[in-house]
Design a protein around this motif. Structure first.
Motif, PDB file in Angstrom:
ATOM      1  N   GLU A 114     -58.325  77.889  18.957  1.00 23.56           N
ATOM      2  CA  GLU A 114     -58.399  76.444  19.756  1.00 23.56           C
ATOM      3  C   GLU A 114     -59.493  76.431  20.666  1.00 23.56           C
ATOM      4  N   ASP A 115     -60.227  75.436  20.755  1.00 27.87           N
ATOM      5  CA  ASP A 115     -61.397  75.257  21.607  1.00 27.87           C
ATOM      6  C   ASP A 115     -61.671  73.912  21.925  1.00 27.87           C
ATOM      7  N   ILE A 116     -60.877  73.159  23.103  1.00 29.33           N
ATOM      8  CA  ILE A 116     -60.911  71.728  23.209  1.00 29.33           C
ATOM      9  C   ILE A 116     -62.367  71.446  23.585  1.00 29.33           C
ATOM     10  N   LYS A 117     -62.942  72.183  24.087  1.00 25.66           N
ATOM     11  CA  LYS A 117     -64.371  71.767  24.871  1.00 25.66           C
ATOM     12  C   LYS A 117     -65.254  71.553  23.647  1.00 25.66           C
ATOM     13  N   LYS A 118     -65.317  72.379  22.759  1.00 21.31           N
ATOM     14  CA  LYS A 118     -66.079  72.235  21.613  1.00 21.31           C
ATOM     15  C   LYS A 118     -65.792  71.020  20.654  1.00 21.31           C
TER      16      LYS A 118
ATOM     17  N   GLY B  96     -64.169  65.247  11.991  1.00 23.55           N
ATOM     18  CA  GLY B  96     -63.283  66.528  11.321  1.00 23.55           C
ATOM     19  C   GLY B  96     -63.514  67.889  12.033  1.00 23.55           C
ATOM     20  N   LEU B  97     -64.569  68.137  12.345  1.00 19.74           N
ATOM     21  CA  LEU B  97     -64.958  69.623  13.277  1.00 19.74           C
ATOM     22  C   LEU B  97     -64.302  69.305  14.748  1.00 19.74           C
TER      23      LEU B  97
ATOM     24  N   TYR C  51     -61.505  71.950  15.905  1.00 20.60           N
ATOM     25  CA  TYR C  51     -61.529  72.944  17.226  1.00 20.60           C
ATOM     26  C   TYR C  51     -60.512  72.293  18.303  1.00 20.60           C
ATOM     27  N   ALA C  52     -60.446  70.990  18.603  1.00 18.90           N
ATOM     28  CA  ALA C  52     -59.685  70.725  19.631  1.00 18.90           C
ATOM     29  C   ALA C  52     -58.138  71.098  19.094  1.00 18.90           C
ATOM     30  N   GLU C  53     -57.842  70.871  18.012  1.00 17.26           N
ATOM     31  CA  GLU C  53     -56.522  71.379  17.777  1.00 17.26           C
ATOM     32  C   GLU C  53     -56.287  72.785  17.337  1.00 17.26           C
ATOM     33  N   GLY C  54     -57.198  73.347  16.986  1.00 18.79           N
ATOM     34  CA  GLY C  54     -57.044  74.971  16.688  1.00 18.79           C
ATOM     35  C   GLY C  54     -56.656  74.820  15.086  1.00 18.79           C
ATOM     36  N   MET C  55     -57.195  73.997  14.244  1.00 18.54           N
ATOM     37  CA  MET C  55     -56.472  74.005  12.820  1.00 18.54           C
ATOM     38  C   MET C  55     -57.367  75.150  11.995  1.00 18.54           C
TER      39      MET C  55
ATOM     40  N   PRO D  81     -61.580  56.305  14.769  1.00 22.33           N
ATOM     41  CA  PRO D  81     -60.577  57.544  14.690  1.00 22.33           C
ATOM     42  C   PRO D  81     -60.766  58.643  15.584  1.00 22.33           C
ATOM     43  N   ALA D  82     -62.529  58.850  15.753  1.00 23.82           N
ATOM     44  CA  ALA D  82     -62.809  59.906  16.352  1.00 23.82           C
ATOM     45  C   ALA D  82     -62.613  59.532  18.064  1.00 23.82           C
ATOM     46  N   GLN D  83     -62.910  58.376  18.368  1.00 20.70           N
ATOM     47  CA  GLN D  83     -62.757  57.959  19.692  1.00 20.70           C
ATOM     48  C   GLN D  83     -61.347  57.779  20.071  1.00 20.70           C
ATOM     49  N   GLU D  84     -60.515  57.244  19.192  1.00 18.18           N
ATOM     50  CA  GLU D  84     -59.063  57.555  19.697  1.00 18.18           C
ATOM     51  C   GLU D  84     -58.518  59.146  19.809  1.00 18.18           C
ATOM     52  N   ALA D  85     -58.963  59.705  18.824  1.00 18.68           N
ATOM     53  CA  ALA D  85     -58.781  61.219  19.048  1.00 18.68           C
ATOM     54  C   ALA D  85     -59.132  61.733  20.469  1.00 18.68           C
TER      55      ALA D  85
END
Length: 414
Positions: free
Chosen positions: A378-382, A365-366, A370-374, A395-399
């Motif tokens: 947005e903070d893709i690295k984090k 979820g986190l 952060y990656a999508e700026g929801m 699902p996390a590995q797919e994302a």
């Protein structure tokens, strides 16, 4: 006239303190109220106990706490000549100088003697009350003792220690005689001791818990059973105690029973039965364990349980409102994606970050937030760092596959 008090009071004590029956306990209020209004001081005192909260009777008795009424009936009990009212008022801080002046006893010792005589005659409630005068050292005021009455500080300390220990035989009589409530302070004395007076004796505390369970008191069965469930080789014994307690109305015990059938470590795994146990425990709105675990089963939808996000959100929200963050990761996912609730990534992030544990759902979820700026910058690295932590969650590995690290070490979308 009853054996120890009026017929009404003797019956009330039987129905409140010597059994665990909600319907019987509910029926005492009307006759107690009528007796109190007619001048029965002991009825007034017992009625005040009913209105004082669950710490003064079984947790599941159908009484509503009313502080104003408690004060009214305690005061009335003293003026009506109840020795129990006098001793009881000392415990709840209501024995004021005014009450001392107006009570129909020449001193506290005279009131204590009345209760003591009934305790000797066999009244379980009075035995417990006498035990409390020693346990809480109210006996010091009753006997009008002061440090200056002793030759030394050590002698006064010895008196206090001897007085404290005098509670034990009285609590034991009441506890073994049929009053499960009487074991609480005895257990506490052995488990925690009394600073400067009595050393803790955890083994004896466990003996009290075992005795309460063997005597069939449901609250003791649940507590002792829960401890046995943690001991290798005694899990089944613990489960049987919890099942017995739950069947007698100790609603919180349904959590232990449901958990045993959900995990399948000591009995065959049975998710539908586990859910039915948790749902019975929901009648105790403070039993957050049942709310969390039932919410989990509806969230996951496993083992023959149909996935139901609406029920999951309702149950997990209730547990969260009671102060539990155990199901925050599941609840956060529901808010993040709007599963049968209003989509709210800001609230989802709050729930994830509030959870004091790590889980794949939380990291997933986190990571997305952060990656999508929801609902946040947005903070893709984090976000990628969180997603990487959820290595076992597909699902996390797919994302994570939607992002990559450049030659310069910067995380970007593919």
């Amino acid at each position: 006239m009853g054996k120890y008090f009026s017929d009404v009071v003797d019956q009330a004590l039987e129905d409140i303190y010597y059994c665990y029956d909600v319907s019987r306990a509910a029926r005492v209020i009307e006759p107690l109220t009528a007796a109190a209004e007619a001048g029965d001081g002991d009825a007034s005192y017992i009625l005040s106990r009913c209105l004082s909260g669950p710490q003064y009777s079984w947790k599941y008795h159908p009484y509503q706490c009313d502080d104003d009424k408690v004060e009214e009936y305690v005061r009335k009990s003293i003026l009506q000549g109840s020795a129990m009212g006098v001793l009881g008022s000392m415990r709840c801080g209501m024995f004021t100088p005014e009450m001392k002046e107006k009570m129909p006893f020449k001193n506290l010792k005279e009131a204590w003697d009345v209760v003591y005589e009934k305790a000797q005659e066999g009244s379980l409630f009075c035995q417990n009350m006498i035990g409390n005068t020693y346990f809480w050292l109210d006996i010091v005021d009753i006997e009008e003792k002061r440090m200056e009455d002793f030759p030394s500080k050590e002698a006064f300390g010895a008196y206090l220690r001897e007085s404290t220990l005098a509670c034990i035989p009285w609590f034991e009589k009441a506890f073994k005689g049929g009053m499960g409530f009487a074991g609480k302070n005895l257990y506490h004395l052995y488990q925690s001791g009394e600073e400067g007076l009595v050393q803790p004796q955890p083994q004896k505390a466990q003996e009290i818990a075992r005795l309460g369970a063997e005597l069939g008191y449901p609250d003791w069965e649940k507590n002792y059973g829960a401890e046995l469930l943690k001991q290798s080789g005694r899990e089944m014994e613990g489960l049987r105690y919890c099942e017995s307690a739950a069947g007698k109305g100790e609603l919180s015990a349904w959590y232990q029973v449901g958990f045993a059938y959900q995990t399948g470590k000591i009995v065959p795994k049975d998710y539908p039965y586990a859910l039915s146990c948790y749902e019975k425990g929901l009648a105790d709105t403070e039993s957050v364990g049942c709310y969390n675990k039932a919410g989990e089963l509806y969230f996951l939808g496993e083992g023959g349980i149909a996935k139901d996000y609406a029920k999951a959100v309702k149950l997990l929200t209730h547990a969260h409102e009671q102060g539990s963050n155990w199901g925050n990761d599941m609840l956060g996912i529901c808010y993040l994606f709007g599963y049968e609730c209003q989509k709210d990534p800001v609230n989802a992030r709050k729930l994830f970050e509030e959870a004091n544990y790590t889980s794949d759902l939380k990291n997933y979820g986190l990571g997305l937030i952060y990656a999508e700026g929801m609902g946040i910058a947005e903070d893709i690295k984090k976000g990628a760092e969180y997603l990487q932590k959820a290595k076992e969650y597909a699902p996390a590995q797919e994302a994570l596959q939607r992002y990559k690290k450049t030659l310069f070490g910067k995380w970007v979308r593919k």
